[in-house]
Design an enzyme around this catalytic site. Structure first.
Site, PDB file in Angstrom:
ATOM      1  N   HIS A 188      16.576 107.747 -32.378  1.00  0.00           N
ATOM      2  CA  HIS A 188      14.907 108.309 -32.243  1.00  0.00           C
ATOM      3  C   HIS A 188      15.075 109.765 -32.130  1.00  0.00           C
ATOM      4  CE1 HIS A 188      14.959 104.099 -32.400  1.00  0.00           C
ATOM      5  NE2 HIS A 188      13.819 104.341 -32.811  1.00  0.00           N
ATOM      6  N   ARG A 294       5.482 102.856 -35.005  1.00  0.00           N
ATOM      7  CA  ARG A 294       6.696 102.237 -34.227  1.00  0.00           C
ATOM      8  C   ARG A 294       5.865 102.357 -32.857  1.00  0.00           C
ATOM      9  NH1 ARG A 294      10.676 105.370 -37.106  1.00  0.00           N
ATOM     10  NH2 ARG A 294      12.675 104.068 -37.554  1.00  0.00           N
ATOM     11  N   ARG A 330       4.123  97.761 -36.083  1.00  0.00           N
ATOM     12  CA  ARG A 330       5.123  97.035 -35.384  1.00  0.00           C
ATOM     13  C   ARG A 330       5.078  96.602 -34.122  1.00  0.00           C
ATOM     14  NH1 ARG A 330      11.250  99.186 -35.909  1.00  0.00           N
ATOM     15  NH2 ARG A 330      10.573 100.736 -34.407  1.00  0.00           N
ATOM     16  N   GLU A 429      16.019  92.944 -40.860  1.00  0.00           N
ATOM     17  CA  GLU A 429      16.958  94.071 -40.449  1.00  0.00           C
ATOM     18  C   GLU A 429      18.210  93.199 -39.870  1.00  0.00           C
ATOM     19  OE1 GLU A 429      14.925  96.714 -37.791  1.00  0.00           O
ATOM     20  OE2 GLU A 429      13.784  95.190 -36.649  1.00  0.00           O
ATOM     21  N   ASN A 452      17.941 100.750 -41.176  1.00  0.00           N
ATOM     22  CA  ASN A 452      18.654 101.443 -39.960  1.00  0.00           C
ATOM     23  C   ASN A 452      19.456 100.291 -39.207  1.00  0.00           C
ATOM     24  OD1 ASN A 452      17.380 103.614 -40.889  1.00  0.00           O
ATOM     25  ND2 ASN A 452      15.805 103.451 -38.948  1.00  0.00           N
ATOM     26  N   ASP A 453      18.750  99.098 -38.850  1.00  0.00           N
ATOM     27  CA  ASP A 453      19.369  98.135 -38.321  1.00  0.00           C
ATOM     28  C   ASP A 453      20.118  97.247 -39.167  1.00  0.00           C
ATOM     29  OD1 ASP A 453      19.028  98.390 -35.479  1.00  0.00           O
ATOM     30  OD2 ASP A 453      16.960  98.296 -35.771  1.00  0.00           O
ATOM     31  N   ARG A 463      24.621 101.724 -33.900  1.00  0.00           N
ATOM     32  CA  ARG A 463      24.496 102.817 -34.547  1.00  0.00           C
ATOM     33  C   ARG A 463      24.101 104.145 -33.732  1.00  0.00           C
ATOM     34  NH1 ARG A 463      18.105 100.903 -35.738  1.00  0.00           N
ATOM     35  NH2 ARG A 463      17.255 102.960 -35.279  1.00  0.00           N
ATOM     36  N   CYS A 500      11.487 100.613 -44.775  1.00  0.00           N
ATOM     37  CA  CYS A 500      10.840 101.435 -43.873  1.00  0.00           C
ATOM     38  C   CYS A 500      11.743 102.364 -42.789  1.00  0.00           C
ATOM     39  CB  CYS A 500       9.808 100.986 -42.883  1.00  0.00           C
ATOM     40  SG  CYS A 500      10.532  99.575 -41.758  1.00  0.00           S
TER      41      CYS A 500
HETATM   42  C1  PEP Z   1      15.277 100.081 -39.002  1.00  0.00           C
HETATM   43  O1  PEP Z   1      15.819  99.375 -38.238  1.00  0.00           O
HETATM   44  O2  PEP Z   1      15.652 100.536 -39.911  1.00  0.00           O
HETATM   45  C2  PEP Z   1      13.736 100.583 -38.270  1.00  0.00           C
HETATM   46  C3  PEP Z   1      12.978 101.124 -39.237  1.00  0.00           C
HETATM   47  O3  PEP Z   1      13.688 100.412 -37.088  1.00  0.00           O
HETATM   48  P1  PEP Z   1      14.086 101.394 -36.011  1.00  0.00           P
HETATM   49  O4  PEP Z   1      14.641 102.635 -36.604  1.00  0.00           O
HETATM   50  O5  PEP Z   1      12.902 101.813 -35.279  1.00  0.00           O
HETATM   51  O6  PEP Z   1      14.966 100.411 -35.169  1.00  0.00           O
HETATM   52 MG    MG Z   2      14.929  98.646 -36.253  1.00  0.00          MG
END
Ligand code: PEP
Ligand code: MG
Length: 567
Positions: A188, A294, A330, A429, A452-453, A463, A500
Site C-alpha cells: 500500500h 479500495r 470494493r 485473486e 497483485n494477489d 507479497r 485492477c
Molecule cells: C490485487 O490484489 O491485485 C488488488 C487490486 O487488491 P489489493 O492490492 O488491494 O490487495
Molecule cells: Mg487484492
C-alpha cells in the site's frame, strides 16, 4: 559522492531533499508513576503547548492551500483545550497518575461517553479524540518523533514502512521521495506513492542499517540514492529530472484521449482510488470510471468503524461525481497487511491466507451489512457496482449475494430507497476461483482480476516479504496463462472483465492483457497517459501477437523480452 544501490523503484522520478529517518510512533503508557506531581503537571502542560503549536502550523499550512481539512485540525485544537477533558486529566495527575496514563484514561473515558450517543456528527468527533490523544502522548515521549504532516524543508523519507495514517496527512509539498524497508510494488505504501506521484523505492532489504543522512538525490529510475554529491553531479541529475519530466509532459497529451488501438479496438480505462477525496478524482474526464475503489482506506483513516451515515455520504459523493460512469466499490479488504486500530484481528501464522477481506466480513456481519446498505443507498446515480474481494469458491459468491438480498429486505423494512439494479461482482485473486471462471460468469454481473494477489497466491509467495521478492514474478507466463483462461470464459459469456491489480497499469503487462482479449484496465492516474499512449499508437493485432508468444514463453525474462522487442 556516495551512491548506494537500493532496489527497483516502484514510483518513477527523481527527488532532491534531506534524508529523513522516520520512525512510526507507538504509544507507551506508563503504569507506575515515579515522577512527583509538579513534574507530571509540567510535562503534561508542555506536551499540550507543543501539540497546540503543531496543530496551529498545520491549520495555517492547510489554509494557505485552501484545503477544507483545516477545519478538522481546528476541531482538534478545541478538543485539546476542552475544559472537561483537561479537568479530568488534572484530577488524575493530582491522584499521582503518570501523565501518559492520565491522558490515556481521560480520553478513553470521554470516548466511551461519546460512543454511546447515536449521532453521526458526534461519532466523527470520537475519531478526532483519538488523534488528539496520540498527538499529546507523542509529545510526552522523550524521543523526538518527526511530524511528517508539517515539514519546513524538502525531505526524502527513510522508514521501515508507511501506514495509511501517515500518508493521509503527509505534507506532500515537501516529501520528495520515499524509501521503505518492507513492501513491494503492490504494497500500500507503493500504491500511495504512485498515486501521489512521489518517487519511491519500496522494500530495500536492511535499509535501516544503511548510513543514510544529509542532502541526497533519490534516483527512482535506476534505483539508487546519491549523497555527498558535488555541483556537477547535482546538475547532471537536475538535467535527468528535466528530461524525465519533459517526457512525462509529452505523454500527458494522451491523458484525455480515449483509448483506441490504431485499428479501432476500444479499451476502457478506469481509475483505482482509495478515497472520495483522492486527488486523481480531479482528472475524472480522462477515464471511463472507477475500476477499483479500495473502501478499506475509508476505514483505515478513521479511528472508529465508519457508521452507515458516514459511509453513505462518501459513496453518494462518488456516485454524484461520477454520474454517467461506473464506480466499482470494493467491500472492506482488511487483514493481510491492512489493519484497523479499532478491530481486533485474530493472531494468525499466515494472515494473507487467513481471515482476510470477505472471510472477515462474514464474521462481522453487522459491519458487512452496514457497508452494503450504505452502498445500496449511496448509489443515488445508479452507477455504483459492488465487488467482493478474496472470493475463493462458488459458496462464497452465493453467501455474499444472500447478504446483499438480506440488506435489500432490511432497507425495504426501513422504507429507505436504494439502487435496485446495483450490480454485483467479484475480484478474481485466488487461483481456485479463477479455475471456476465459467461458473462464476453465471453468478455475477462482472469481475475484476486482482493480479497483485493472484500472483502471490499462484506462486505461493508472500507479497510483503522482501526476502523472497525475486520469487514474486509478476510477468511469469503462469500468470498470463491463467488470465487467458479467465478472459476466454468472460468473453464467451459476454460478461464484463477488468484487471485492477498493478499489472493493469503496467507498461509491460498491459499490451499482453489487451492481446489476451481484456477490454478494461484499471490503474492509478499516474499510469493512465502512458498506457493510453501504448494503446493509441499500436494495432490490436500487435498485442495479439505478443500475447500468443507470451503464452508459449517459459520464463518471466522471456516475457519481458517479447514485449520489449515487439513495441
Ligand atoms: C490485487 O490484489 O491485485 C488488488 C487490486 O487488491 P489489493 O492490492 O488491494 O490487495
Ligand atoms: Mg487484492
Amino acid at each position: 559522492m556516495k551512491e548506494i544501490k537500493l532496489s527497483a523503484p516502484v514510483s518513477l522520478g527523481y527527488g532532491f531533499g534531506k534524508l529523513m529517518p522516520y520512525e512510526v510512533y507507538q504509544a507507551v503508557i506508563v503504569e507506575n508513576n515515579t515522577l512527583d506531581q509538579i513534574t507530571s503537571l509540567k510535562l503534561y502542560q508542555d506536551a499540550v503547548k507543543k501539540a497546540q503549536s503543531e496543530l496551529e502550523l498545520i491549520v495555517n499550512h492547510l489554509k494557505e492551500e485552501n484545503d477544507e481539512k483545516s477545519e478538522i485540525f481546528n476541531a482538534h485544537i478545541e478538543i485539546l483545550n476542552d475544559i472537561e477533558v483537561n479537568d479530568m486529566i488534572l484530577n488524575f495527575l493530582s491522584e499521582g497518575y503518570h501523565p501518559t496514563k492520565a491522558v490515556d484514561v481521560s480520553y478513553k473515558t470521554f470516548k466511551s461517553m461519546l460512543d454511546m450517543i447515536d449521532d453521526p456528527y458526534i461519532k466523527a468527533r470520537v475519531a478526532d479524540l483519538d488523534d488528539v490523544k496520540t498527538r499529546v502522548l507523542r509529545n510526552l515521549d522523550d524521543k523526538i518523533y518527526p511530524d511528517i504532516s508539517n515539514l519546513d524543508e524538502d525531505v526524502i523519507i527513510v522508514t521501515y514502512d508507511l501506514y495509511p495514517s501517515d500518508t493521509a496527512t503527509m505534507d506532500r509539498t515537501h516529501v520528495k521521495g520515499i524509501i521503505t524497508e518492507i513492501g513491494s510494488n503492490t504494497s500500500h505504501s507503493a500504491i500511495i506513492a504512485k498515486s501521489y506521484d512521489i518517487p519511491a523505492i519500496i522494500g530495500v532489504k536492511d535499509l535501516l542499517t544503511l548510513e543514510l543522512e544529509g542532502p541526497a538525490i533519490l534516483d527512482a529510475v535506476s534505483g539508487s540514492v546519491i549523497m555527498n554529491y558535488d555541483k556537477e553531479t547535482k546538475d547532471k541529475y537536475l538535467a535527468k529530472q528535466q528530461a524525465f519530466l519533459q517526457e512525462k509532459q509529452d505523454t500527458l497529451k494522451y491523458l484525455n484521449q480515449s483509448a483506441k488501438t490504431l485499428d479501432g479496438h476500444e479499451i476502457e480505462i478506469h481509475l483505482n482510488i482509495g478515497s472520495n477525496q483522492d486527488e486523481s478524482l480531479k482528472s475524472i474526464m480522462a477515464v471511463d470510471g472507477i475500476g477499483l475503489f479500495r473502501s478499506e482506506f475509508l476505514f483505515m483513516e478513521n479511528s472508529h468503524l465508519p457508521t452507515f451515515e458516514e459511509q453513505r455520504l462518501v459513496y453518494e459523493d462518488v456516485s454524484v461525481k461520477f454520474e454517467g460512469k461506473k464506480v466499482t466499490l470494493r467491500t472492506l479488504d482488511i487483514g493481510g497487511d491492512k489493519k484497523l486500530s479499532y478491530l481486533t484481528l485474530p493472531e494468525e501464522e499466515n494472515p494473507f491466507l487467513g481471515k482476510r477481506a470477505l472471510r472477515l466480513c462474514f464474521e462481522h456481519m453487522d459491519m458487512f451489512k452496514t457497508q452494503i446498505k450504505a452502498a445500496l443507498v449511496g448509489s443515488i446515480k445508479h452507477n455504483i457496482q459492488l465487488m467482493f474481494p478474496m472470493v475463493g469458491s462458488i459458496d462464497d459468491i452465493i453467501r455474499a449475494k444472500e447478504v446483499v438480498e438480506t440488506c435489500k429486505k432490511e432497507l425495504e423494512d426501513q422504507k429507505l430507497d436504494y439502487d435496485h439494479h446495483l450490480k454485483i461482482g467479484i475480484m478474481i485473486e485466488i487461483p481456485s476461483i479463477a479455475m471456476m471462471s465459467d461458473e462464476v460468469c453465471e453468478l455475477v454481473d462482472f469481475a475484476s482480476v486482482g493480479t497483485n494477489d493472484l500472483t502471490q497466491y499462484l506462486h505461493a509467495v508472500d507479497r510483503m516479504n522482501t526476502d523472497i521478492k525475486s520469487y514474486y514474478q509478476s510477468y511469469s507466463p503462469a500468470v498470463f496463462r491463467v488470465l487467458k483462461m479467465i478472459s476466454n470464459s468472460f468473453n464467451a459469456h459476454d460478461k464484463e472483465l477488468s484487471i485492477c491489480g498493478e499489472l493493469g497499469g503496467d507498461e509491460i503487462a498491459a499490451p499482453i492483457l489487451i492481446g489476451l482479449g481484456i477490454k478494461k484496465l484499471s490503474m492509478s492516474l499516474s499510469q493512465v497517459a502512458k498506457i493510453k499512449k501504448i494503446i493509441n499508437t499500436h494495432q490490436h493485432k500487435t498485442f495479439e501477437d505478443i500475447a500468443d508468444k507470451v503464452l508459449k514463453a517459459k520464463t518471466q525474462e522471456e516475457v519481458i523480452e517479447i514485449v520489449k522487442n515487439s513495441l
